[in-house]
Design a protein around this motif. Structure first.
Motif, short mmCIF file in Angstrom:
data_model
loop_
_atom_site.label_atom_id
_atom_site.label_comp_id
_atom_site.label_asym_id
_atom_site.label_seq_id
_atom_site.Cartn_x
_atom_site.Cartn_y
_atom_site.Cartn_z
N GLN A 45 0.86 -1.18 0.00
CA GLN A 45 0.00 0.00 0.00
C GLN A 45 0.89 1.23 0.00
OE1 GLN A 45 -2.24 -1.69 3.88
NE2 GLN A 45 -3.14 0.20 3.11
N SER A 46 0.36 2.32 -0.54
CA SER A 46 1.04 3.59 -0.38
C SER A 46 0.88 4.02 1.08
CB SER A 46 0.48 4.65 -1.33
OG SER A 46 -0.90 4.74 -1.17
N LEU A 47 1.84 4.79 1.58
CA LEU A 47 1.87 5.05 3.02
C LEU A 47 1.04 6.25 3.47
CD1 LEU A 47 5.60 4.30 3.91
CD2 LEU A 47 3.60 2.82 4.12
N PHE A 48 0.74 7.15 2.55
CA PHE A 48 0.10 8.39 2.99
C PHE A 48 -0.86 8.91 1.93
CE2 PHE A 48 -0.18 11.79 5.91
CZ PHE A 48 -0.31 12.97 5.21
N LEU A 49 -2.01 9.46 2.39
CA LEU A 49 -2.97 10.09 1.49
C LEU A 49 -3.57 11.28 2.22
CD1 LEU A 49 -4.70 10.00 -1.15
CD2 LEU A 49 -6.33 8.57 0.11
N SER A 50 -3.64 12.42 1.54
CA SER A 50 -4.23 13.62 2.13
C SER A 50 -5.39 14.07 1.25
CB SER A 50 -3.18 14.74 2.21
OG SER A 50 -3.76 15.92 2.72
N ILE A 70 -8.04 4.54 -1.49
CA ILE A 70 -6.84 3.90 -0.95
C ILE A 70 -6.62 2.61 -1.74
CG2 ILE A 70 -5.75 2.92 1.10
CD1 ILE A 70 -7.68 4.70 2.75
N ASN A 71 -5.42 2.43 -2.23
CA ASN A 71 -5.13 1.30 -3.11
C ASN A 71 -4.23 0.27 -2.44
OD1 ASN A 71 -6.42 2.19 -5.64
ND2 ASN A 71 -4.98 3.89 -5.47
N CYS A 72 -4.32 -0.95 -2.92
CA CYS A 72 -3.58 -2.06 -2.34
C CYS A 72 -3.32 -3.09 -3.44
CB CYS A 72 -4.43 -2.67 -1.21
SG CYS A 72 -3.91 -4.26 -0.58
N THR A 73 -2.12 -3.67 -3.46
CA THR A 73 -1.85 -4.80 -4.35
C THR A 73 -1.42 -5.98 -3.50
OG1 THR A 73 0.43 -4.07 -4.69
CG2 THR A 73 -1.20 -3.38 -6.32
N TYR A 74 -1.77 -7.16 -3.93
CA TYR A 74 -1.46 -8.37 -3.17
C TYR A 74 -0.90 -9.41 -4.10
CZ TYR A 74 -5.96 -9.92 -5.02
OH TYR A 74 -6.98 -10.26 -5.86
N THR A 75 -0.28 -10.44 -3.53
CA THR A 75 0.42 -11.41 -4.38
C THR A 75 -0.28 -12.77 -4.41
OG1 THR A 75 1.83 -12.00 -2.49
CG2 THR A 75 2.68 -10.37 -4.04
N ASP A 76 -1.01 -13.12 -3.35
CA ASP A 76 -1.55 -14.48 -3.28
C ASP A 76 -2.90 -14.54 -3.98
OD1 ASP A 76 -2.37 -17.00 -2.70
OD2 ASP A 76 -2.19 -16.82 -0.52
N ASP A 114 -5.35 -8.14 -11.95
CA ASP A 114 -4.19 -7.32 -11.58
C ASP A 114 -3.84 -7.46 -10.10
OD1 ASP A 114 -5.25 -4.61 -13.76
OD2 ASP A 114 -4.08 -6.41 -14.16
N LYS A 115 -4.61 -8.26 -9.35
CA LYS A 115 -4.41 -8.41 -7.89
C LYS A 115 -4.40 -7.04 -7.23
CE LYS A 115 -1.82 -12.63 -8.61
NZ LYS A 115 -0.47 -13.21 -8.61
N HIS A 116 -5.42 -6.29 -7.50
CA HIS A 116 -5.52 -4.92 -7.01
C HIS A 116 -6.85 -4.74 -6.28
CE1 HIS A 116 -6.34 -0.54 -7.32
NE2 HIS A 116 -5.05 -0.46 -7.09
N LEU A 117 -6.75 -4.16 -5.10
CA LEU A 117 -7.91 -3.90 -4.25
C LEU A 117 -7.93 -2.41 -3.93
CD1 LEU A 117 -10.11 -5.43 -2.43
CD2 LEU A 117 -8.43 -5.22 -0.61
N SER A 118 -9.10 -1.81 -3.95
CA SER A 118 -9.19 -0.40 -3.55
C SER A 118 -10.36 -0.18 -2.62
CB SER A 118 -9.29 0.51 -4.77
OG SER A 118 -10.53 0.33 -5.42
N ILE A 134 -5.36 5.19 10.10
CA ILE A 134 -4.53 4.34 9.23
C ILE A 134 -5.42 3.21 8.73
CG2 ILE A 134 -2.48 2.91 9.03
CD1 ILE A 134 -1.29 4.42 11.38
N TYR A 135 -5.36 2.94 7.44
CA TYR A 135 -6.18 1.91 6.82
C TYR A 135 -5.28 0.78 6.33
CZ TYR A 135 -9.99 5.20 7.08
OH TYR A 135 -10.95 6.05 7.55
N PHE A 136 -5.60 -0.43 6.76
CA PHE A 136 -4.80 -1.60 6.40
C PHE A 136 -5.59 -2.51 5.47
CE2 PHE A 136 -1.21 -1.28 9.25
CZ PHE A 136 -1.69 -0.49 10.28
#
Lengths: 114, 111
Positions: free
Chosen positions: B6-11, B20-26, B69-73, B86-88
């Motif tokens: 994930q990117s670490l910061f968003l304003s 908020i974006n996230c990529t995963y491998t599994d 694309d193994k992409h979650l938002s 903080i969003y995980f």
């Protein structure tokens, strides 16, 4: 219901000292977990217990031991604390809830090792 | 090995949408989760999505999953100051009851 409780909330240790972090849940969950949270690294799994009587290593188990005392309680022990173990420690529990395994987290223990 | 990024910061400005974006491998992950952590507190589940879904909406929250694309938002509509946290992102790993977490995205909402 208190959910997941952790004691203590804060602790300062000197290098080489030992301590046990306590965790208890009152939701009758089978699975319990210990994580550590470090800046920029998210949560990393130290140990988990899928059910009473079983424990397994997670991603970062070195320097820690755990005990699943009963279904409610799961403790984490540092035998000889090191500065690298300065972190925030979270306990969690989970159970399959019809459509997912939501993990419920305690408020955390902030540990500083000097 | 398994990893979640994930990117670490968003304003964002109050009232705007946050993404908020996230990529995963599994790719075998069955569930993907979004957790929220407020200052000094533990994590709380915000929402989750099953891997056979593309989208899930829950009030102001919209989760989009692109399995190719193994992409979650996570989109938060009409972002409020109370959304600052903080969003995980997390994926299931090696069984339904183990999670791998990303490093977390700190969302700052300003007037």
């Amino acid at each position: 219901n208190a959910g997941v409780t952790q004691t203590p909330k804060f602790q300062v240790l000197k290098t080489g000292q030992s301590m046990t972090l306590q965790c208890a849940q009152d939701m009758n969950h089978n699975s319990m977990y210990w994580y550590r949270q470090d800046p920029g690294m998210g949560l990393r799994l130290i140990y988990y217990s899928a059910s009473e009587g079983t424990t397994d290593k997670g991603e970062v188990p070195n320097g820690y031991n755990v005990s699943r005392l009963n279904k409610r309680e799961f403790s984490l022990r540092l035998e000889s604390a090191a500065p690298s173990q300065t972190s925030v420690y979270f306990c969690a529990s989970s159970e399959f809830q019809g459509s997912s395994y939501e993990q419920y987290f305690g408020p955390g223990t902030r540990l500083t090792v000097t | 090995g398994e990893d979640v990024e994930q990117s670490l910061f968003l304003s964002v400005r109050e009232g705007d949408s946050s993404v908020i974006n996230c990529t995963y491998t599994d790719s075998s992950s069955t569930y993907l989760y979004w957790y929220k952590q407020e200052p000094g507190a533990g994590l709380q589940l915000l929402t989750y999505i099953f891997s056979n879904m593309d989208m899930k909406q829950d009030q102001r929250l919209t989760v989009l999953l692109n399995k190719k694309d193994k992409h979650l938002s996570l989109r938060i509509a009409d972002t409020q100051t109370g959304d600052s946290a903080i969003y995980f992102c997390a994926q299931t790993s090696g069984g339904y009851n183990k999670l791998i977490f990303g490093a977390g995205t700190r969302l700052a909402v300003h007037p």
